[in-house]
Design an enzyme around this catalytic site. Structure first.
Site, PDB file in Angstrom:
ATOM      1  N   ASP A 121       0.847  -1.189   0.000  1.00  0.00           N
ATOM      2  CA  ASP A 121       0.000   0.000   0.000  1.00  0.00           C
ATOM      3  C   ASP A 121       0.880   1.235   0.000  1.00  0.00           C
ATOM      4  O   ASP A 121       2.100   1.148   0.065  1.00  0.00           O
ATOM      5  CB  ASP A 121      -0.882   0.015   1.258  1.00  0.00           C
ATOM      6  CG  ASP A 121      -0.035  -0.097   2.507  1.00  0.00           C
ATOM      7  OD1 ASP A 121       0.501   0.927   2.937  1.00  0.00           O
ATOM      8  OD2 ASP A 121       0.112  -1.214   3.056  1.00  0.00           O
ATOM      9  N   ASP A 141       0.795   3.440   2.463  1.00  0.00           N
ATOM     10  CA  ASP A 141       0.685   3.929   3.834  1.00  0.00           C
ATOM     11  C   ASP A 141      -0.485   4.918   3.870  1.00  0.00           C
ATOM     12  O   ASP A 141      -1.564   4.573   3.407  1.00  0.00           O
ATOM     13  CB  ASP A 141       2.005   4.529   4.306  1.00  0.00           C
ATOM     14  CG  ASP A 141       2.130   4.543   5.813  1.00  0.00           C
ATOM     15  OD1 ASP A 141       1.864   3.485   6.429  1.00  0.00           O
ATOM     16  OD2 ASP A 141       2.499   5.573   6.387  1.00  0.00           O
TER      17      ASP A 141
END
Length: 283
Positions: free
Chosen positions: A207, A209
């Site tokens: 991802d 973050d």
């Protein structure tokens, strides 16, 4: 001998011809799980799941000293970790693989970070905390299977188990200049250096973050698990290629000499237990 430390989603090593298991007690307690020993492509391997075989250990609960001590005791000379991370840079997209070569220790909890102390003083250089020869071999293996890997990246390690705030994400990618954020490679990387092991991790970005303005991009556990499976297969391909190609670090790699001038306490004042630890780490 090569040791593999499996992160999230890797609790056994596929394709490993299992020869046996080792349940060791160390001076620092028990490792995360029994260590599997086996062969792949005629190479002897050790495998340890970092979080336990049922993923029962939080990052702060992993006994990193016991893990590294046990792998060293069983003959490991190089360690490849696999780790889920968040990306702090747009160029590292979810699903991408990275081979971080620098670390920023943002762990604030009470993790035991060294083998030394209690009468045995040493200061190991971690200016270059990872093994370049190991990373070069992994990059070559990645190219052979058509996988791109990012190099020269910095991994920020945080306590967990919570996912970070936006303020923390901005700090790590801005002031600290980090590219990746995870919860497990500190103190693992530094203990490996104290044990004179060549170390590199394959970091799998799950991802972005939470630094992007789009809330849909902010990390959740559901997203991590959903994206991680496919990305994990990429990392396994690279790892398998590295093993089957017979890559390894030379015995004269600088990682294997990190204690040469690091120990300050004279040997003659060390007790039997301290001498035993020093001999193991120095082997």
């Amino acid at each position: 001998m090569l040791a593999i430390i499996g992160g999230t989603g890797i609790y056994q090593l596929e394709g490993l011809e299992v020869m046996g298991e080792h349940e060791l007690e160390t001076p620092f307690g028990s490792p995360s799980a029994a260590i599997t020993q086996g062969k792949m492509a005629d190479q002897d391997l050790l495998f340890l799941p970092r979080h336990g075989r049922r993923h029962e250990l939080l990052p702060s609960e992993v006994n990193y000293r016991a893990n590294i001590w046990a792998l060293k005791k069983l003959g490991a000379t190089q360690v490849i970790g696999l780790s889920a991370v968040g990306s702090l840079q747009e160029e590292i997209a979810p699903g991408d693989l990275s081979l971080p070569d620098q670390y920023f220790d943002f762990v604030k909890g009470n993790r035991e970070k060294t083998f030394f102390g209690n009468g045995l003083a040493a200061h190991v250089s971690t200016a270059e905390p990872t093994s370049k020869c190991l990373a070069d071999g992994l990059e070559k293996a990645a190219e052979s299977v058509g996988q791109k890997v990012h190099r020269n990246k910095t991994y920020a390690c945080v306590d967990g188990p919570r996912l970070g705030t936006r303020a923390e994400s901005f700090f790590l990618r801005g002031a600290a200049g980090c590219d990746l954020v995870g919860m497990t490679n500190v103190p693992e990387v530094f203990l490996a250096r104290e044990a004179q092991l060549c170390y590199c991790t394959i970091a799998i970005a799950t991802d972005y973050d939470c630094w992007l303005d789009d809330p849909a991009q902010h990390v959740s556990v559901e997203q991590v698990i959903a994206r991680y499976g496919a990305s994990l297969e990429k990392a396994k391909q690279v790892l398998t290629a590295y093993i089957t190609q017979g890559n390894s670090c030379a015995d004269d790699c600088s990682c294997r000499k990190s204690l040469a001038s690091a120990v300050l306490t004279p040997r003659e004042v060390l007790n039997a237990e301290q001498l035993e630890l020093l001999e193991l780490l120095s082997a």
